[in-house]
Scaffold this active site. Structure first.
Site, PDB file in Angstrom:
ATOM      1  N   HIS A 135      61.789  67.946  35.724  1.00  0.00           N
ATOM      2  CA  HIS A 135      60.890  68.473  34.702  1.00  0.00           C
ATOM      3  C   HIS A 135      59.464  68.574  35.237  1.00  0.00           C
ATOM      4  CE1 HIS A 135      64.166  67.554  31.872  1.00  0.00           C
ATOM      5  NE2 HIS A 135      63.576  68.435  31.083  1.00  0.00           N
ATOM      6  N   LYS A 139      55.901  65.626  31.667  1.00  0.00           N
ATOM      7  CA  LYS A 139      57.028  65.027  30.952  1.00  0.00           C
ATOM      8  C   LYS A 139      56.897  63.510  30.981  1.00  0.00           C
ATOM      9  CE  LYS A 139      61.251  65.170  29.102  1.00  0.00           C
ATOM     10  NZ  LYS A 139      61.471  65.675  27.733  1.00  0.00           N
TER      11      LYS A 139
END
EC number: 1.17.1.8
Length: 238
Positions: A135, A139
């Protein structure tokens, strides 16, 4: 439909654009960057709330909506140790609560296929199964909620595995979830079955947040006028 947006970051703004384009109204936005809070928000002009915030705020936001009779769609991750409390609140208040760790239709098809493959692969113990999720740098939670949901789909077919472990391939009794954070990555999830002779992979790569926002808006439209606790499997009939 009048939508309250709880969380007005990238996801909230994308949902807003899609909602307005479909003729919906934005009843309000609740975010740490504006002065309005849920405590002084009037629920009278709201048909449904869509909640994308941080782990420490999610349960409080969901609780408020359920107590005030506002159907709520939540996509926040990292708070699921209190999920059963949210379910109980929903039942006590005869409310409507929709939760998914990921609202992408493609990701939920990925979950479906992941469970199917795991059920087949359990017979072939020579394959070691692992998960890799990538990600963007912002995140917060590791592993991702999508990574954990993927793990749960596998563990249902692997009673020999004692849960999952984060970034630890030394414990062979657990399913390892490898988390990576890189710039400009929306979300990638890959399940690998590796043996000494070959490797089988199932993956999903998101190219933009549009799929997540579209799914959340679909869930809000679907949840309106319903009662109970739901998820993507219910909406997509998987």
């Amino acid at each position: 439909m009048r939508i309250l947006l709880i969380g007005y970051g990238k996801m909230g703004k994308t949902i807003e654009q899609m909602a307005l384009a479909k003729g919906h109204q934005i009843a309000g936005t609740i975010d740490h960057t504006n002065a309005e809070t849920l405590e002084n928000y009037s629920p009278a002009n709201t048909d449904v709330a869509i909640e994308f915030t941080h782990p420490e705020a999610a349960f409080g936001n969901i609780s408020y909506c359920l107590k005030q009779g506002i159907p709520v769609v939540s996509g926040s991750t990292g708070w699921l140790d209190r999920y059963s409390e949210a379910v109980q609140l929903c039942e006590e208040n005869k409310g409507a609560f929709f939760y998914a760790s990921n609202y992408s239709v493609g990701v939920n098809l990925f979950f479906h296929f992941n469970e199917y493959i795991a059920n087949k692969m359990k017979a072939y113990q020579e394959y070691n199964v692992s998960i890799r999720e990538i990600h963007h740098l912002q995140k917060v939670d590791k592993p991702s909620g999508t990574g954990i949901t993927t793990a749960e789909g596998i563990l249902a077919s692997y009673p020999t595995l004692q849960g999952w472990a984060a970034d630890d391939d030394s414990d062979k009794s657990k399913l390892n979830i490898i988390s990576e954070r890189e710039p400009d990555v929306v979300g990638t999830h890959i399940v690998t079955y590796a043996s000494e002779v070959d490797k089988i992979e199932l993956g999903h790569i998101a190219h933009s947040r549009a799929g997540f926002a579209e799914g959340a808006l679909m869930a809000a439209e679907w949840l309106k006028d319903r009662q109970g606790v739901y998820g993507m499997k219910d909406m997509l009939n998987l």
